[in-house]
Scaffold this active site. Sequence first.
Site, PDB file in Angstrom:
ATOM      1  N   ARG A 199       0.895  -1.374  -0.147  1.00 56.26           N
ATOM      2  CA  ARG A 199       0.169  -0.204   0.439  1.00 56.26           C
ATOM      3  C   ARG A 199       0.618   0.952   0.199  1.00 56.26           C
ATOM      4  NH1 ARG A 199      -1.609   2.452   5.430  1.00 56.26           N
ATOM      5  NH2 ARG A 199      -0.727   0.997   7.044  1.00 56.26           N
ATOM      6  N   GLN A 241       4.821 -10.773   2.241  1.00 59.80           N
ATOM      7  CA  GLN A 241       5.597  -9.941   3.062  1.00 59.80           C
ATOM      8  C   GLN A 241       6.644  -8.561   2.160  1.00 59.80           C
ATOM      9  OE1 GLN A 241       3.095  -9.347   4.453  1.00 59.80           O
ATOM     10  NE2 GLN A 241       3.347  -9.750   6.334  1.00 59.80           N
ATOM     11  N   ASN A 281       7.233   0.627  -0.453  1.00 59.18           N
ATOM     12  CA  ASN A 281       8.077  -0.472  -0.372  1.00 59.18           C
ATOM     13  C   ASN A 281       8.063  -0.391  -1.913  1.00 59.18           C
ATOM     14  OD1 ASN A 281       6.085  -1.913   0.695  1.00 59.18           O
ATOM     15  ND2 ASN A 281       4.398  -1.107   1.108  1.00 59.18           N
ATOM     16  N   ARG A 336      20.436 -23.961  33.910  1.00 55.19           N
ATOM     17  CA  ARG A 336      20.557 -22.204  32.446  1.00 55.19           C
ATOM     18  C   ARG A 336      21.556 -23.582  31.718  1.00 55.19           C
ATOM     19  NH1 ARG A 336      20.984 -17.305  31.542  1.00 55.19           N
ATOM     20  NH2 ARG A 336      21.745 -16.181  29.298  1.00 55.19           N
ATOM     21  N   ARG A 353      -6.427  -2.578  -4.934  1.00 58.91           N
ATOM     22  CA  ARG A 353      -7.661  -3.382  -3.343  1.00 58.91           C
ATOM     23  C   ARG A 353      -8.070  -1.856  -2.992  1.00 58.91           C
ATOM     24  NH1 ARG A 353      -2.066  -3.215   0.243  1.00 58.91           N
ATOM     25  NH2 ARG A 353      -3.913  -3.785   1.677  1.00 58.91           N
TER      26      ARG A 353
END
Length: 391
Positions: free
Chosen positions: A9, A102, A19, A157, A71
Amino acid sequence: MNVAFIPVRGGSKSIPLKNIKPICGKPLVYWVVKAACLCSHIDKVYIATDSDKIKETVEQLGFEKAQVIGRSAESASDTASTEFAMLEFAEQYEFDNIVLIQATSPLLTSDDLEHGFEIFAQEGTDSVLSVVPQKRFYWEYDEAGNAVPINYDVYARPRRQDFDGCLTENGAFYITTRDGLLKSRNRVSGNIKAVEMCEDSFFEIDEPSDWVIIEGLMKKNGVASGDSRQEVLKDIKMVLTDCDGCLTDAGMYYSEHGDELKKFNTRDGMGFKLLRQGGILTGIITSENVDLVSRRADKLQLDILKMGAADKLSIVKELCGEYQIGLEQVAYVGDDINDLEVITHVGFGCSVASGMECVKEKASYVTTAKGGEGAIREVAELILDAQGKIV
């Protein structure tokens, strides 16, 4: 049919239009689109955006499998979930399986996606997500406000080499079926398997500081010009070059009668021959329009000769359409500013060592040889070696 869905977007608040902001010389979204297009299991790559600027940028990338779609404003709002965008897409398009990718994970490779689909194909698997193994000790607050360990015994640990650690979701990609998505309304459901990615892929780009970290990791890992170069070279189907300054030393020579002369290199001729034998298209695109170049192209038996080229990128795009290949499958060698646009748009944009500095800065590869001294042969051997065709 397997499709990739990449939602991008234009309304990012932390990094405006992040992007398509350049990272390692390419728009951010380029890296995941390339990975998806090079994955053999993916039939179609859809990039969904609400931004005309993003649409224009992605379409100029020239990936054959990629298609930009719109979109709704609602799905691109700050409050909308990624699932909202996925469901909107699934209700409008037919497919069997979908991989959500992504754009903020530019370290994703086609090999990661190949591995993901191999796991997805295993019996009893409904969904797959990408993870990163983490050997870290996690804590949380209890009801009294005290810190308590989550994944280890504080009184025993473990040493790092003996510690299994945990798997952390890195958000790079998720694979599921269309039916599963529509039924669960979630990106993963049912029996979920994980595919492990490299530790560096733990980082995603959300804030400006992430940008600095990831660009540094991309350069360290050779994303723009190192080991992953092999992935690009394996898919090259066409090699094009400028003439003066690439096939020649850019010198202007004249006979005593005023005839123009050019000095070519026989090693470049052999480079073209080897490319042709390897089934790779070859050609020259030059702004010149002289008979000498035409005669050289004939002697080299090149597939393509375009002279008097004012807009080289448009010509390359036309050639891609004619031969039905993507821009990412083209290698181009140039040396000056009129080559710059092509170099930044094709899959493997090269500059000769004697090229202009601005061209070398943007190129994916700079030859060790100067123009007219075997630079084309050097590029040819890189490609043929990557494709296992070197003699």
